[in-house]
Design an enzyme around this catalytic site. Structure first.
Site, PDB file in Angstrom:
ATOM      1  N   ASP A  26       0.973  -1.064  -0.027  1.00 30.37           N
ATOM      2  CA  ASP A  26       0.118  -0.121   0.000  1.00 30.37           C
ATOM      3  C   ASP A  26       0.773   1.120   0.149  1.00 30.37           C
ATOM      4  O   ASP A  26       1.509   1.797   0.965  1.00 30.37           O
ATOM      5  CB  ASP A  26      -1.008  -0.120   1.275  1.00 30.37           C
ATOM      6  N   GLU A 120       1.466   2.625  13.114  1.00 34.72           N
ATOM      7  CA  GLU A 120       0.379   2.753  12.077  1.00 34.72           C
ATOM      8  C   GLU A 120      -0.557   1.627  12.764  1.00 34.72           C
ATOM      9  O   GLU A 120      -0.496   0.630  12.552  1.00 34.72           O
ATOM     10  CB  GLU A 120       1.104   2.037  10.684  1.00 34.72           C
ATOM     11  N   GLU A 129     -11.152  -2.536  14.543  1.00 36.80           N
ATOM     12  CA  GLU A 129      -9.912  -3.562  14.884  1.00 36.80           C
ATOM     13  C   GLU A 129      -8.675  -2.481  14.999  1.00 36.80           C
ATOM     14  O   GLU A 129      -7.579  -2.945  14.842  1.00 36.80           O
ATOM     15  CB  GLU A 129      -9.605  -4.455  14.150  1.00 36.80           C
ATOM     16  N   HIS A 267      -5.346   0.338   1.119  1.00 39.91           N
ATOM     17  CA  HIS A 267      -5.787  -0.875   1.553  1.00 39.91           C
ATOM     18  C   HIS A 267      -7.154  -0.680   2.214  1.00 39.91           C
ATOM     19  O   HIS A 267      -8.021  -1.486   2.598  1.00 39.91           O
ATOM     20  CB  HIS A 267      -5.204  -1.854   1.852  1.00 39.91           C
TER      21      HIS A 267
END
Lengths: 341, 341
Positions: A26, A120, A129, A267
């Site tokens: 990504d 990240e 999540e 993504h």
């Protein structure tokens, strides 16, 4: 707070290297971190950094490249075992210290305090999540006073959109009418979709729903997010059929990673709430809504999204407001005449 | 033959309308059927057709548009309940008869014999979770002598390929070396990947491995497929790192639906076997291999793929053969000199 079983599954799923390959591939994501870190070399030189959820260690290496004296690469899954070899390949074995633990399980006196946290941690629509709670724990336990967090702000936006692939698709399927399938298909769309919305299907600018300052936020602040009454002004006529949700994060150097439909695809794509019907809207028409994100009581890594359409007549509009409603046109004209005087 | 539990799951998974939306949105797939059926109007006019695994009924509608007198839309899942409304929308309610059963459970005397069978039964690499067995049962039980099957042939091809996103990707991940991750990543790739291979990553033409004539094949013929010894001649130099597998099906009108890397992308993409290392190959280099598809003994809807690299010196080459090996160059030159005389 966290259900132990769910957490175990979470850490196991990251053992799958395909996920890391996907995330590294990504480009907007990985390059945004690289740019933000290398832009801020002056802040990294000779500093101690913690990378929360280091994965394969890519952000730790960027920090070492930026001149960090030491990087704690904190990664609970088995992937952590790969990081020392990566460090060695890049001649950073003296700088990178891997800690194969959840950050929650590192005691405050176990390691020194850090100048910078990089992480990240973002999930779908930022929160799903996500692991912002871990970043907050890392901050409270290990970050020095006036330390920096990369990224340090996160924002969620939403805008009304049209969804021709969900609605109009069924009108003419290669010469066959399938409207009767459409109603069942749309009825089944109770969960939000994750897809890349073509920019031209946005009907308005993004309305800021959530603004998080990672320097100050607490875990409890994350239990319930969103705004009771929001207004989006359509910037063109179209078929209002759903809401598109995305997030941006900003870094201390001023750079931004955006997952909006007008940015390069990531993504995370966008998260789409599909409405059961179509409402024809005009340019400057106000669309009022309540969009809330509440933590799932069963699994704190998940959120329940609730969306309610509101009557734009009964919601207070910003002042001035660009919508076509008489009270807003009058207010705006009045304010402009005042300004001229 | 089929494990009843697995079958139940299979029929339930098709209840998800998202899958049907995905398949209908697959333009090369759906248009190939439409083209083949409407091209063959002369064969459909006033005929009786069976659509095996009708789904939302799209192929049944194409058959009715082509002039069929009657179409039995056979669909076991709950999706079958949507087909009568679709038929009505298209004014074909007198032509379409929905049978909400597995074709295996329709008795031979329950319905009349049919002139044509249409079915979209193909899975990943043609065979995975495919339902060719159901088409064979439909043919044996319901198709008239000299009846037609759309499609009526199916072929599997394979070609050596390079996989830079699997191998070279790790050499330089935005300025970070990650070769040590590569080896773990590739080691974990025991299952084939499903992805769209860029056409330029093919190193040779597809070698025909499986050729099935749906008019004559039996279920037992599907237990073990593939070729013991195959040769592919590289048509350019490159990094031989895996094998790319795809399939084509042909229709009685002569048209083809191809899922090759050089055709427009479909939801089947291609199936990729990742090799553990890189072999540098030259133009005209022969690559020899054994690629077999054996039915899984636990679940007959699945196959085990086995791939073995062979020594091109020990495998018999076609005559003539375009490869660079001395015996093949000599044989080819001899044959050409004979032809000239």
């Amino acid at each position: 707070m966290s259900d132990e079983n769910n957490s175990e599954e979470y850490y196991k799923s990251y053992e799958n290297l395909d996920v890391h390959h996907l995330m590294l591939s990504d480009k907007p994501r990985t390059l945004a971190y690289r740019t933000a870190i290398l832009n801020a070399k002056d802040k990294f030189v000779d500093k101690v950094v913690m990378d929360v959820g280091a994965g394969t260690g890519i952000l730790s290496m960027f920090c070492a490249q930026a001149g960090a004296k030491k990087v704690y690469a904190v990664e609970a899954s088995i992937i952590a075992e790969l990081i020392p070899d990566v460090a060695k390949e890049n001649n950073f074995e003296d700088k990178i210290e891997v800690i194969q633990k959840r950050v929650e399980n590192i005691a405050a006196d176990e390691i020194e305090k850090v100048d910078i946290i990089v992480s990240e941690w973002m999930g779908f629509y930022l929160l799903h999540e996500g692991m912002m709670d871990s970043v907050i724990i890392a901050r409270d336990r290990f970050l020095k006073q006036d330390g920096l967090i990369f990224p340090d702000t996160a924002k969620i936006y939403a805008a009304p959109c049209q969804l021709p692939s969900v609605h109009e698709f069924w009108d003419d399927v290669y010469g066959v009418k399938m409207r009767s399938v459409a109603s069942q298909y749309i009825k089944a769309k109770i969960k939000p979709d994750v897809l890349d919305l073509p920019q031209e299907d946005l009907l308005g600018d993004g309305v800021l729903l959530v603004w998080l300052d990672l320097n100050t936020i607490d875990s409890e602040d994350l239990n319930s997010l969103g705004i009771e009454e929001s207004i989006s002004i359509c910037n063109k006529a179209g078929n209002y059929q759903g809401f598109c949700i995305w997030f941006d994060v900003d870094f201390p150097d001023g750079s931004t990673l955006s997952t909006s439909p007008s940015s390069e695809s990531t993504h995370w794509k966008q998260t789409i709430i599909v409405m059961p019907g179509t409402i024809k809207v005009e340019e400057k028409e106000p669309v009022a809504f309540n969009l809330k994100f509440d933590r799932n009581s069963e699994d704190c890594r998940k959120y329940n999204l609730s969306f309610t359409q509101l009557d734009p007549e009964e919601v207070s509009h910003p002042i001035p407001c660009d919508c076509y409603m008489t009270k807003c046109i009058v207010t705006k004209a009045f304010l402009e005449s005042q300004k001229q005087e």
